[in-house]
Design a protein around this motif. Structure first.
Motif, short mmCIF file in Angstrom:
data_model
loop_
_atom_site.label_atom_id
_atom_site.label_comp_id
_atom_site.label_asym_id
_atom_site.label_seq_id
_atom_site.Cartn_x
_atom_site.Cartn_y
_atom_site.Cartn_z
N UNK A 5 0.82 -1.20 0.00
CA UNK A 5 0.00 0.00 0.00
C UNK A 5 0.86 1.26 0.00
N UNK A 6 2.11 1.17 0.47
CA UNK A 6 2.98 2.34 0.49
C UNK A 6 3.33 2.81 -0.91
N UNK A 7 3.12 1.97 -1.89
CA UNK A 7 3.49 2.22 -3.28
C UNK A 7 2.35 2.80 -4.10
N UNK A 120 -0.44 -2.73 -10.14
CA UNK A 120 1.02 -2.64 -10.09
C UNK A 120 1.53 -2.84 -8.66
N UNK A 121 0.88 -2.20 -7.70
CA UNK A 121 1.34 -2.29 -6.32
C UNK A 121 1.30 -3.72 -5.80
N UNK A 122 0.22 -4.44 -6.12
CA UNK A 122 0.11 -5.84 -5.67
C UNK A 122 1.19 -6.70 -6.30
N UNK A 422 -7.43 3.55 -1.72
CA UNK A 422 -6.50 2.80 -2.57
C UNK A 422 -5.74 1.77 -1.73
N UNK A 423 -5.33 2.17 -0.53
CA UNK A 423 -4.63 1.23 0.36
C UNK A 423 -5.50 0.02 0.67
N UNK A 429 -7.35 -6.71 -2.95
CA UNK A 429 -6.93 -7.31 -4.21
C UNK A 429 -5.85 -8.35 -3.99
N UNK A 430 -4.89 -8.03 -3.12
CA UNK A 430 -3.82 -8.98 -2.81
C UNK A 430 -4.39 -10.25 -2.19
#
Length: 437
Positions: A5-7, A120-122, A422-423, A429-430
């Motif tokens: 989530x930091x991304x 992308x983050x996941x 979003x976080x 999603x993950x």
């Protein structure tokens, strides 16, 4: 474990700053955004395939191998283009990608660069942690969804179907966001269907002549009468399995009894009892035909020989024959009609293990979540991917605060999304992608 989530907020902001406005005239250039996505995947150790359907119209596809290669693959897709925005109308420049008071502003924040960033983050989080999903996950970032998909998913399906080998299900935009239904009830509508697209061109032919003379064969009059019939027509209720399930489950969450099999069932009366939640099903009880454009004539005192109109039609699954017969009747004997653009309606199983896994992932992050199926009134790239036998769901999770009008921000002014939404989406999603299968 690294926190993906930091991304996500930075990824979304960077994508918003890349103007990929698609006016539908072929002038959109998604390539800079596609290059950004490909670089972020490559940085994480995921090999991207960047391919252009036409100069500047770029798509990115990548596959993350799962822990069980015998399982069917899952497609996760998001589009890189956005609808245009007029900066003068916005409080914050639509392509600044600025964060104010914990909210990310910009065109694409909800439709759908926020979801692109979550994807992308996941995936980047998996690579950092050395984790893998259970199934192969194919990530697709497409061009041209905001127009006809000709340069995006349509082209990928026709020319590069091999990139989606083994995919049987897919997820994308417009579902799994918080809908506050009143009395503290939080619904999370997951799209398990889409109405079909039926954009139509109507053409009336008549006798050209002087505007001062009697003309009983006026093409403009014939077209206007036909468009008026389309505008006035009341389409009958047709409950698809998805909409039936939506009514029943929304009713259960709100304590409103709903029995579609009751001989006295009145869909419109049920909607009134659902309060704000009626928005989730109102547009998908029926087919629709909305006139949108009229074109005729070149001089005020000249009666033209032809007149053309356009109607935005949408049809529910299983209603094509009825829809076309009704359209022919509404057009009448003096007006011809044809499809300007059409796409199939979609329906997905609301009792599937995949739907259950979505509900579980949402419930793990929001224990008071009521996950309900809905049918989308419009369409997504899932229509194109369905040609490959891929069943599509709308699942782009966001936890939104009360009063946040998510639906109004699609294609609207001041599009924005809370960073913590979003976080939340990344975590859901993950969890879904690493457990579903």
């Amino acid at each position: 474990m690294a926190d993906p989530t930091s991304d996500v907020a930075n990824l979304a902001a960077q994508l918003i700053r890349i103007d990929t406005s698609n006016a539908g005239d072929g002038g959109c250039r998604e390539r800079p955004a596609a290059e950004y996505v490909a670089e972020r995947l490559d940085d994480a150790g995921i090999e991207p395939t960047l391919i252009e359907s036409s100069p500047g119209r770029a798509n990115v596809v990548a596959r993350v191998p799962g822990t069980d290669p015998d399982r069917d693959a899952m497609l996760v897709h998001g589009h890189l283009d956005v609808v245009p925005a007029e900066p003068a109308d916005w409080q914050v420049h639509p392509f600044a990608g600025d964060v104010h008071d914990g909210v990310l502003w910009g065109r694409g924040a909800v439709d759908m660069k926020g979801m692109d960033a979550m994807m992308l983050a996941v995936a980047r989080g998996w690579m950092r942690d050395g984790r893998r999903p259970r199934r192969d996950v194919v990530l697709a970032f497409t061009a041209d969804e905001e127009a006809s998909a000709e340069y995006g998913s349509d082209w990928l399906v026709r020319k590069h179907a091999d990139l989606f080998e083994g995919c049987t299900e897919g997820i994308s935009e417009s579902g799994a966001y918080t809908f506050h239904a009143g009395d503290g009830v939080r619904l999370y509508p997951v799209a398990a269907g889409e109405r079909g697209t039926a954009w139509m061109r109507l053409t009336a032919h008549g006798r050209a002549g002087h505007g001062s003379k009697v003309n009983t064969d006026n093409a403009v009059g014939a077209l206007a009468a036909a468009l008026a019939r389309f505008d006035a027509h009341e389409w009958p209720v047709r409950l698809t399995p998805t909409v039936r399930a939506a009514l029943e489950r929304i009713g259960a969450a709100l304590g409103v009894p709903v029995d579609p099999d009751d001989p006295g069932f009145d869909a419109d009366a049920v909607l009134r009892r659902l309060g704000p939640a009626r928005q989730l099903v109102d547009a998908t009880l029926r087919n629709s035909t909305n006139p949108t454009i009229m074109q005729a004539g070149y001089k005020l005192n000249v009666i033209p020989q032809t007149a053309t109109g356009f109607v935005d039609g949408r049809m529910l699954p299983g209603t094509q024959a009825e829809f076309e017969a009704t359209v022919t009747e509404l057009a009448g004997p003096r007006v011809d009609w044809e499809y300007e653009h059409s796409e199939v309606p979609l329906s997905a199983d609301v009792e599937s293990p995949t739907f259950a896994a979505m509900a579980d992932a949402l419930g793990a992050e929001d224990t008071d979540a009521h996950v309900v199926p809905v049918c989308m009134s419009g369409g997504t790239d899932a229509k194109q991917f369905s040609r490959l036998g891929i069943t599509g769901y709308g699942f782009a999770p966001l936890q939104l605060p009360p009063g946040f009008d998510y639906g109004a921000l699609f294609h609207g002014v001041d599009e924005r999304v809370p960073v913590d939404a979003l976080d939340f989406g990344v975590r859901v999603l993950d969890r879904f992608l690493t457990t579903a299968g």
